[in-house]
Design an enzyme around this catalytic site. Sequence first.
Site, short mmCIF file in Angstrom:
data_model
loop_
_atom_site.label_atom_id
_atom_site.label_comp_id
_atom_site.label_asym_id
_atom_site.label_seq_id
_atom_site.Cartn_x
_atom_site.Cartn_y
_atom_site.Cartn_z
N TYR A 108 3.50 -3.64 -5.17
CA TYR A 108 2.06 -3.26 -4.50
C TYR A 108 1.44 -4.59 -3.90
CZ TYR A 108 2.33 1.39 -5.72
OH TYR A 108 2.54 2.65 -5.80
N GLU A 150 2.57 6.51 -11.62
CA GLU A 150 3.81 6.36 -11.63
C GLU A 150 4.29 5.76 -13.10
OE1 GLU A 150 4.34 3.87 -8.28
OE2 GLU A 150 3.44 5.16 -7.12
C1 HEM Z 1 -1.14 2.12 -2.18
C2 HEM Z 1 0.01 1.60 -1.76
C3 HEM Z 1 0.71 2.80 -1.21
C4 HEM Z 1 0.82 3.84 -0.64
C5 HEM Z 1 -0.45 4.24 -0.15
C6 HEM Z 1 2.10 4.38 -0.27
C7 HEM Z 1 2.16 5.53 0.49
C8 HEM Z 1 3.30 6.27 0.55
C9 HEM Z 1 3.66 7.72 1.31
C10 HEM Z 1 2.55 8.46 2.05
C11 HEM Z 1 4.83 7.99 1.14
C12 HEM Z 1 5.20 9.11 1.97
C13 HEM Z 1 5.55 10.16 0.80
C14 HEM Z 1 6.36 11.58 1.19
O1 HEM Z 1 5.29 12.44 1.62
O2 HEM Z 1 7.46 11.65 0.86
C15 HEM Z 1 5.71 6.82 0.61
C16 HEM Z 1 6.84 6.69 0.40
C17 HEM Z 1 7.40 5.56 0.19
N1 HEM Z 1 6.85 4.33 -0.36
FE1 HEM Z 1 5.05 3.81 -0.61
N2 HEM Z 1 2.90 3.64 -0.81
C18 HEM Z 1 2.41 2.61 -1.10
C19 HEM Z 1 3.12 1.45 -1.96
C20 HEM Z 1 4.48 1.28 -1.96
C21 HEM Z 1 5.07 0.27 -2.44
C22 HEM Z 1 4.53 -0.87 -3.04
C23 HEM Z 1 6.34 0.21 -2.15
C24 HEM Z 1 7.64 -0.70 -2.70
C25 HEM Z 1 7.86 -1.70 -1.96
C26 HEM Z 1 6.60 1.76 -1.65
C27 HEM Z 1 7.90 2.00 -1.20
C28 HEM Z 1 8.09 3.50 -0.74
C29 HEM Z 1 9.24 4.02 -0.29
C30 HEM Z 1 10.32 3.29 -0.28
C31 HEM Z 1 8.96 5.54 0.19
C32 HEM Z 1 9.92 6.08 0.77
C33 HEM Z 1 9.87 5.83 2.03
C34 HEM Z 1 10.79 7.19 3.02
O3 HEM Z 1 11.59 7.88 2.31
O4 HEM Z 1 10.90 6.63 3.97
N3 HEM Z 1 5.40 2.04 -1.23
N4 HEM Z 1 4.60 5.93 0.32
#
Ligand code: HEM
Length: 419
Positions: A108, A150
Amino acid sequence: MSSTMLESSPSPLSDRSAVVVGATAEVVAAHAEQITARFYPRMFAEHPELLRVFNQGNQATGEQSRALAASVVAYAVQLIDPAAPSFAHVMTRIAYKHMSLGIRPEQYTIVGHHLLAAVGEVLGDAITPEIADAWNEVYWLFATQLIAEEARMYQLANVDPTRPVRPYRVIRRIEETQDVISLILEPADDGELPKISPGQYVSVFVDLPDGQRQPRQYTVSSTGLGNRLQITVRRVRGVGGAPDGRVSTHLHDRIAVGDVLEVSAPAGDFVLQPTDGPLLLASAGAGITTVLPIVEHIARTQPDRTVIVAHADRTAQDHALRDTVLHVGRQLDDFTAYTWYETVDPDDHRSTAGLMDLTEIPLPADLQVFTCGPLPFMRHIRSTPLVRGVPANRIRYEVFGPDLWAAEVSQEGAGNTKT
Ligand code: HEM
Ligand SMILES: Cc1cc2nc3c(=O)[nH]c(=O)nc-3n(C[C@H](O)[C@H](O)[C@H](O)COP(=O)(O)OP(=O)(O)OC[C@H]3O[C@@H](n4cnc5c(N)ncnc54)[C@H](O)[C@@H]3O)c2cc1C
């Protein structure tokens, strides 16, 4: 925004930041996609190891950028507006997705650094230190809530986030249709199958021939196989010059009985609540994978529950898992199946030609609707039960990609919203 609203708000955002966020939310929202479009390339340039955890298909289509942007803006809005719809369902969906991918708290800091730097790049001089501080606070409130959720999910699933996957051996491969296969998988580490709620998915990580590693989510399409689970994969073909789907093609062309896949713990909240009452499962295409485990579960636990399945596909030959769903459905006391095909075989007198139309079928009182398929299909399907009196909070949906719909339907109090 009025100061009364701020005073009465239980928002964890500081009053000072709430004023700044209220004043700048519109401009950030207007630039949100530009911001996230800059954010990912700069983050991947510095942390190429993250390319292996982010779905590069969603990067290419821009869907993940849009989902991230929409979620941050919706989160900020509900912090400053006590009348905003509950955000809990969006939080749960993101946390489950992160959990299935092994996202860890320390990451994060990386995301926060690049996201806020991208805000600065896009908005330039308009970003004063005060504005930067306020959005930094929003980001970390969002982050800490996700990290906590998480952590709870990792603990419940008994998963170490540094090792989010387990090896599963392919025990059987079933050619369901020309474009759909099922893979039956068994843990290859002598461990037990985790508890899977019908409707949940797993993330499957594959090492592609070009050396890249990529995860994709697949619904557990059958949970009635003892110590085995089944996934059912539709081959994604590129349309209009776009490339074929990387992971689905790999699974179709290269994965055989005996191979080992790396599979996450089950995730997702598209699951039945412990209630009775009639159920309508409306699916299209690959969305059928959510229907079978739910019908199987009801056959095992509530065989007197009324279940209607409605499925749309290109043709009967493309309709995967059809016979299995009908077979299991026959074990229920009150089970009805409807099908719509773009092209109906001349000797098929039960199916309807064209798009699914729920105005044509009787809907019992107290109905719950579960729908899964492409977004345009679900928009169309959701509108009919709503018009016919099914409350929005009894209609749940699953999107087979980043959820670009959540903020929109939550305005209406959708079933995915947990209030
Ligand atoms: C406040 C911080 C964060 C927010 C608001 C956020 C938001 C999101 C959202 C909205 C999704 C799509 C969920 C869905 O509908 O499937 C997502 C997926 C994902 N996030 Fe985050 N995220 C955050 C932090 C992180 C962090 C720290 C990582 C790690 C590097 C990360 C890695 C991912 C990955 C790998 C996916 C799947 C992407 C995909 O399938 O295309 N996220 N996140
Ligand atoms: C919760 C959930 C459950 C799911 N359950 C299932 C399931 O049970 N069964 C199932 O079959 N699928 C399921 N999916 C979908 C699955 O995860 C994959 O998204 C799907 O298999 C496609 O992955 P892929 O790697 O083959 O395609 P990708 O390579 O990711 O491509 C996806 C799309 O992007 C396009 N694209 C890629 N690169 C570009 C580019 N450079 N320019 C333009 N377009 C591009 C491709 O043409 C394709 O249309 C689920 C998804 C989710 C989120």
